[in-house]
Design a protein around this motif. Sequence first.
Motif, PDB file in Angstrom:
ATOM      1  N   UNK A   1     -10.336 -53.166  55.836  1.00 37.62           N
ATOM      2  CA  UNK A   1     -11.742 -52.979  55.491  1.00 37.62           C
ATOM      3  C   UNK A   1     -12.577 -54.223  55.762  1.00 37.62           C
ATOM      4  N   UNK A   2     -11.973 -55.388  55.572  1.00 39.02           N
ATOM      5  CA  UNK A   2     -12.724 -56.628  55.742  1.00 39.02           C
ATOM      6  C   UNK A   2     -12.799 -57.078  57.198  1.00 39.02           C
ATOM      7  N   UNK A   3     -12.088 -56.357  58.070  1.00 39.14           N
ATOM      8  CA  UNK A   3     -12.110 -56.695  59.491  1.00 39.14           C
ATOM      9  C   UNK A   3     -13.230 -55.909  60.169  1.00 39.14           C
ATOM     10  N   UNK A   4     -14.309 -56.603  60.492  1.00 36.67           N
ATOM     11  CA  UNK A   4     -15.463 -55.939  61.087  1.00 36.67           C
ATOM     12  C   UNK A   4     -15.142 -55.353  62.452  1.00 36.67           C
ATOM     13  N   UNK A   5     -14.289 -56.029  63.207  1.00 36.33           N
ATOM     14  CA  UNK A   5     -13.947 -55.564  64.549  1.00 36.33           C
ATOM     15  C   UNK A   5     -13.242 -54.211  64.506  1.00 36.33           C
ATOM     16  N   UNK A   6     -12.439 -53.983  63.460  1.00 36.09           N
ATOM     17  CA  UNK A   6     -11.730 -52.705  63.332  1.00 36.09           C
ATOM     18  C   UNK A   6     -12.711 -51.535  63.232  1.00 36.09           C
ATOM     19  N   UNK A   7     -13.665 -51.643  62.332  1.00 33.59           N
ATOM     20  CA  UNK A   7     -14.647 -50.580  62.185  1.00 33.59           C
ATOM     21  C   UNK A   7     -15.520 -50.427  63.411  1.00 33.59           C
ATOM     22  N   UNK A   8     -15.836 -51.536  64.069  1.00 36.96           N
ATOM     23  CA  UNK A   8     -16.705 -51.485  65.249  1.00 36.96           C
ATOM     24  C   UNK A   8     -16.039 -50.736  66.400  1.00 36.96           C
TER      25      UNK A   8
ATOM     26  N   UNK B   1     -13.584 -48.492  66.401  1.00 36.41           N
ATOM     27  CA  UNK B   1     -13.437 -47.059  66.160  1.00 36.41           C
ATOM     28  C   UNK B   1     -14.792 -46.363  66.074  1.00 36.41           C
ATOM     29  N   UNK B   2     -15.819 -47.075  65.670  1.00 40.75           N
ATOM     30  CA  UNK B   2     -17.161 -46.498  65.679  1.00 40.75           C
ATOM     31  C   UNK B   2     -17.592 -46.170  67.104  1.00 40.75           C
ATOM     32  N   UNK B   3     -17.338 -47.070  68.036  1.00 42.99           N
ATOM     33  CA  UNK B   3     -17.676 -46.822  69.442  1.00 42.99           C
ATOM     34  C   UNK B   3     -16.889 -45.629  69.980  1.00 42.99           C
ATOM     35  N   UNK B   4     -15.614 -45.565  69.649  1.00 44.08           N
ATOM     36  CA  UNK B   4     -14.774 -44.463  70.131  1.00 44.08           C
ATOM     37  C   UNK B   4     -15.287 -43.121  69.617  1.00 44.08           C
ATOM     38  N   UNK B   5     -15.598 -43.055  68.336  1.00 46.38           N
ATOM     39  CA  UNK B   5     -16.094 -41.795  67.775  1.00 46.38           C
ATOM     40  C   UNK B   5     -17.472 -41.435  68.326  1.00 46.38           C
ATOM     41  N   UNK B   6     -18.316 -42.427  68.584  1.00 49.17           N
ATOM     42  CA  UNK B   6     -19.620 -42.132  69.168  1.00 49.17           C
ATOM     43  C   UNK B   6     -19.474 -41.488  70.536  1.00 49.17           C
ATOM     44  N   UNK B   7     -18.567 -41.993  71.339  1.00 44.43           N
ATOM     45  CA  UNK B   7     -18.384 -41.429  72.673  1.00 44.43           C
ATOM     46  C   UNK B   7     -17.699 -40.064  72.599  1.00 44.43           C
ATOM     47  N   UNK B   8     -16.809 -39.868  71.652  1.00 43.80           N
ATOM     48  CA  UNK B   8     -16.192 -38.550  71.482  1.00 43.80           C
ATOM     49  C   UNK B   8     -17.226 -37.507  71.082  1.00 43.80           C
ATOM     50  N   UNK B   9     -18.121 -37.863  70.187  1.00 40.70           N
ATOM     51  CA  UNK B   9     -19.153 -36.912  69.775  1.00 40.70           C
ATOM     52  C   UNK B   9     -20.229 -36.752  70.845  1.00 40.70           C
ATOM     53  N   UNK B  10     -20.420 -37.760  71.686  1.00 43.08           N
ATOM     54  CA  UNK B  10     -21.323 -37.581  72.814  1.00 43.08           C
ATOM     55  C   UNK B  10     -20.759 -36.530  73.772  1.00 43.08           C
ATOM     56  N   UNK B  11     -19.427 -36.595  73.975  1.00 42.15           N
ATOM     57  CA  UNK B  11     -18.771 -35.598  74.819  1.00 42.15           C
ATOM     58  C   UNK B  11     -18.859 -34.210  74.186  1.00 42.15           C
ATOM     59  N   UNK B  12     -18.662 -34.129  72.878  1.00 42.99           N
ATOM     60  CA  UNK B  12     -18.758 -32.845  72.188  1.00 42.99           C
ATOM     61  C   UNK B  12     -20.162 -32.261  72.316  1.00 42.99           C
ATOM     62  N   UNK B  13     -21.175 -33.111  72.190  1.00 39.66           N
ATOM     63  CA  UNK B  13     -22.548 -32.639  72.326  1.00 39.66           C
ATOM     64  C   UNK B  13     -22.828 -32.202  73.765  1.00 39.66           C
ATOM     65  N   UNK B  14     -22.232 -32.903  74.713  1.00 37.41           N
ATOM     66  CA  UNK B  14     -22.361 -32.504  76.124  1.00 37.41           C
ATOM     67  C   UNK B  14     -21.810 -31.097  76.341  1.00 37.41           C
ATOM     68  N   UNK B  15     -20.636 -30.827  75.781  1.00 39.69           N
ATOM     69  CA  UNK B  15     -20.022 -29.507  75.950  1.00 39.69           C
ATOM     70  C   UNK B  15     -20.882 -28.415  75.308  1.00 39.69           C
ATOM     71  N   UNK B  16     -21.457 -28.723  74.150  1.00 37.99           N
ATOM     72  CA  UNK B  16     -22.299 -27.732  73.477  1.00 37.99           C
ATOM     73  C   UNK B  16     -23.560 -27.449  74.295  1.00 37.99           C
ATOM     74  N   UNK B  17     -24.158 -28.492  74.856  1.00 36.73           N
ATOM     75  CA  UNK B  17     -25.354 -28.290  75.671  1.00 36.73           C
ATOM     76  C   UNK B  17     -25.050 -27.475  76.922  1.00 36.73           C
ATOM     77  N   UNK B  18     -23.930 -27.740  77.526  1.00 36.45           N
ATOM     78  CA  UNK B  18     -23.580 -26.983  78.724  1.00 36.45           C
ATOM     79  C   UNK B  18     -23.288 -25.521  78.380  1.00 36.45           C
ATOM     80  N   UNK B  19     -22.734 -25.273  77.203  1.00 39.05           N
ATOM     81  CA  UNK B  19     -22.537 -23.892  76.762  1.00 39.05           C
ATOM     82  C   UNK B  19     -23.872 -23.199  76.510  1.00 39.05           C
TER      83      UNK B  19
END
Length: 260
Positions: A60-67, A69-87
């Motif tokens: 929890x105290x490691x800022x780099x850890x949260x950062x 995984x935050x980037x990874x989840x942002x890009x995963x949800x960007x892909x999910x939103x892309x798929x929804x828009x294309x549908x």
Amino acid sequence: MTLMEFFGCSFIAFGPAFALFIFTISRDPLRVIVLIASAFFWLLALLISSILWYAVVPLRKELAFGLVFSVIFQELFRYLFYKILRKADDGLKKVSQTGQDMHVAPRDMTNKHIMSYVSGLGYGIMCGAFSLINVLADMAGPGTIGIYGDSQYFFVSSAVLTLCFILLHTFWGVIFFDAWDQKKYYMIGVVVASHMLVSCLTLLNQRTESRPDPVYLASIIPAYIVMFVMGFLAFVTAGGTYDNLKRSFTCLSSRKYEID
């Protein structure tokens, strides 16, 4: 003084995004819907990354850890939103065939680059809001910047970085969506890698025992270099050429002379 800096930093961070919203999105109801939906998906990414950060107690105290995984989840949800828009393309095409009398016939929403631009801007606005809202709340005062030895450049640096991330998310949205459409998987890697790079650069603004004073320029300058590169790639991806850019400036100049 604090109130003046509050408004100044607010306009620096959100002024260009507000202008883009007013002139390119606000008049089109479907664009507004896509913008809000995109912002909601960024919130979902933040929620998932927050749950992960809370669950992994030792890090929890490691800022780099949260950062990271935050980037990874942002890009995963960007892909999910892309798929929804294309549908939803078929539904958008039906709406685009609606008569002008109903004022809901945004034919250009069938343009995939416009959809990616709007979704990227929604991502960026929500990212910027969560990045700077608490800083702005403290910025309004009362108090004096740097009175306890903190850097007097913290607020303006935060605003400048927030603007950078808003524009970057807009450019990343255009590049990311087109990369999946054209099967250019290396461009997806470019988006994810540049997102991770710019996000990790912000760690230089963190105080440590070996670095008691943050080095803001060490993160701002590389971040803006990446932003200009991504902006150029997004411009080319959307079909922009030198002739088109020259023609646009010519039209703007002619309108200026007509107004004068």
